[in-house]
Design a protein around this motif. Structure first.
Motif, short mmCIF file in Angstrom:
data_model
loop_
_atom_site.label_atom_id
_atom_site.label_comp_id
_atom_site.label_asym_id
_atom_site.label_seq_id
_atom_site.Cartn_x
_atom_site.Cartn_y
_atom_site.Cartn_z
N ARG A 1 83.63 96.36 -6.50
CA ARG A 1 82.93 96.94 -5.35
C ARG A 1 83.80 96.85 -4.09
N LEU A 2 84.49 95.72 -3.92
CA LEU A 2 85.36 95.54 -2.75
C LEU A 2 86.49 96.57 -2.75
N HIS A 3 87.11 96.78 -3.92
CA HIS A 3 88.18 97.78 -4.01
C HIS A 3 87.65 99.18 -3.67
N GLN A 4 86.42 99.47 -4.11
CA GLN A 4 85.82 100.76 -3.81
C GLN A 4 85.60 100.92 -2.31
N LEU A 5 85.11 99.86 -1.65
CA LEU A 5 84.88 99.91 -0.21
C LEU A 5 86.19 100.07 0.55
N VAL A 6 87.23 99.41 0.08
CA VAL A 6 88.55 99.55 0.72
C VAL A 6 89.04 100.99 0.62
N LEU B 1 81.98 92.18 -8.07
CA LEU B 1 82.18 92.16 -6.63
C LEU B 1 83.59 92.63 -6.26
N GLU B 2 84.58 92.25 -7.06
CA GLU B 2 85.95 92.70 -6.81
C GLU B 2 86.05 94.22 -6.95
#
Length: 216
Positions: A56-61, A53-54
Motif C-alpha cells: 500500500r505504501l509503494h502504491q501511495l508513493v 502495508l508495504e
C-alpha cells in the motif's frame, strides 16, 4: 508419569496435540498437520500484514509522484497562459502546453464567445448541439465516445480511442467554448478516472481566454 512416558505417548498418538490444541494454547496451521504456537501464528499474521502495508505504501508513493508530475506540468501550462497577450497566443499556449508538456496526442478547441468570431474564426462554431453538449457537462467527461461533430475536428488517422471533453465557462457558469483532448490510447481517458486536474485545466484556459477576448 515421567517425561519419557509423555513423549512415548505423543509418538504413539501424533494427532493428540492437534485435537487438543486450544487446551494447550496451540493453534493448528491451516491445511497443515503441524501444530504451531499461538505466538508463532501471530508473528506470521503480522508479517503478512506488514507485506500488505508495504504494498500500500509503494502504491501511495507512486500516486504521489504522479500527482507531483501533473502539478509541475500544470504550473508550466499556467505560466504560458499568463504570459499570453492575445487570444491567438492563448490558443498557441494551450496547444503547446497540452501537446508538448502533457504529451496529449490531439487537442481541439471551439468557441462561441461574441468576440471569438472575428478574432479566431478557425476555432469558432455556431452549432447548437456543441453548445448544448458543453452546457450539459457539469464536470469533464472522459471515455471512448465523442459525437460526429467533435470527431470531425480531428484527422482520421490515427483512430482516436479515448476523449476528455471540458466545457469552458464564464464566471456566471455559462459555457462559451469546448476543449477536447483525444488519444489513440484507449486507457488515456477512461470513465472511472479522476477529473480534478482536468477541471482545473478548463478553469485556467477559460480565464486566459476571457481575459484576452475582453481586452482586445
Amino acid at each position: 508419569m515421567h517425561s519419557d512416558d509423555v513423549l512415548a505417548f505423543l509418538d504413539s498418538h501424533p494427532d493428540f496435540l492437534t485435537h487438543h490444541a486450544e487446551r494447550f494454547g496451540l493453534r493448528a496451521a491451516p491445511q497443515e498437520r503441524v501444530v504451531v504456537s499461538f505466538a508463532e501464528r501471530q508473528l506470521l499474521d503480522m508479517k503478512d500484514r506488514i507485506r500488505q502495508l508495504e504494498s500500500r505504501l509503494h502504491q501511495l508513493v507512486r500516486h504521489g509522484e504522479a500527482n507531483d508530475l501533473i502539478q509541475a506540468r500544470s504550473h508550466r501550462l499556467a505560466l504560458g497562459l499568463m504570459q499570453a497577450r492575445s487570444t491567438e497566443s492563448v490558443l498557441a499556449a494551450v496547444s503547446k502546453g497540452l501537446l508538448d508538456i502533457f504529451q496529449i496526442d490531439r487537442v481541439a478547441l471551439r468557441l462561441w464567445h461574441p468576440q471569438a468570431e472575428t478574432r479566431t474564426p478557425s476555432c469558432t462554431t455556431t452549432r447548437a448541439d456543441i453548445q448544448l453538449l458543453a452546457r450539459n457537462l457539469s464536470a469533464p467527461s472522459c471515455g471512448p465516445y465523442a459525437n460526429d461533430e467533435v470527431l470531425s475536428w480531428f484527422p482520421p488517422v490515427p483512430v482516436l480511442q479515448s476523449f476528455a471533453q471540458i466545457a469552458l465557462r464564464e464566471e456566471s457558469g455559462e459555457p462559451f467554448g469546448l476543449l477536447v483532448l483525444a488519444s489513440d490510447n484507449a486507457d488515456r481517458f477512461t470513465f472511472d478516472m479522476h477529473t480534478h486536474y482536468l477541471a482545473q485545466m478548463g478553469e485556467m484556459v477559460s480565464a486566459a481566454l476571457l481575459r484576452t477576448l475582453g481586452a482586445e
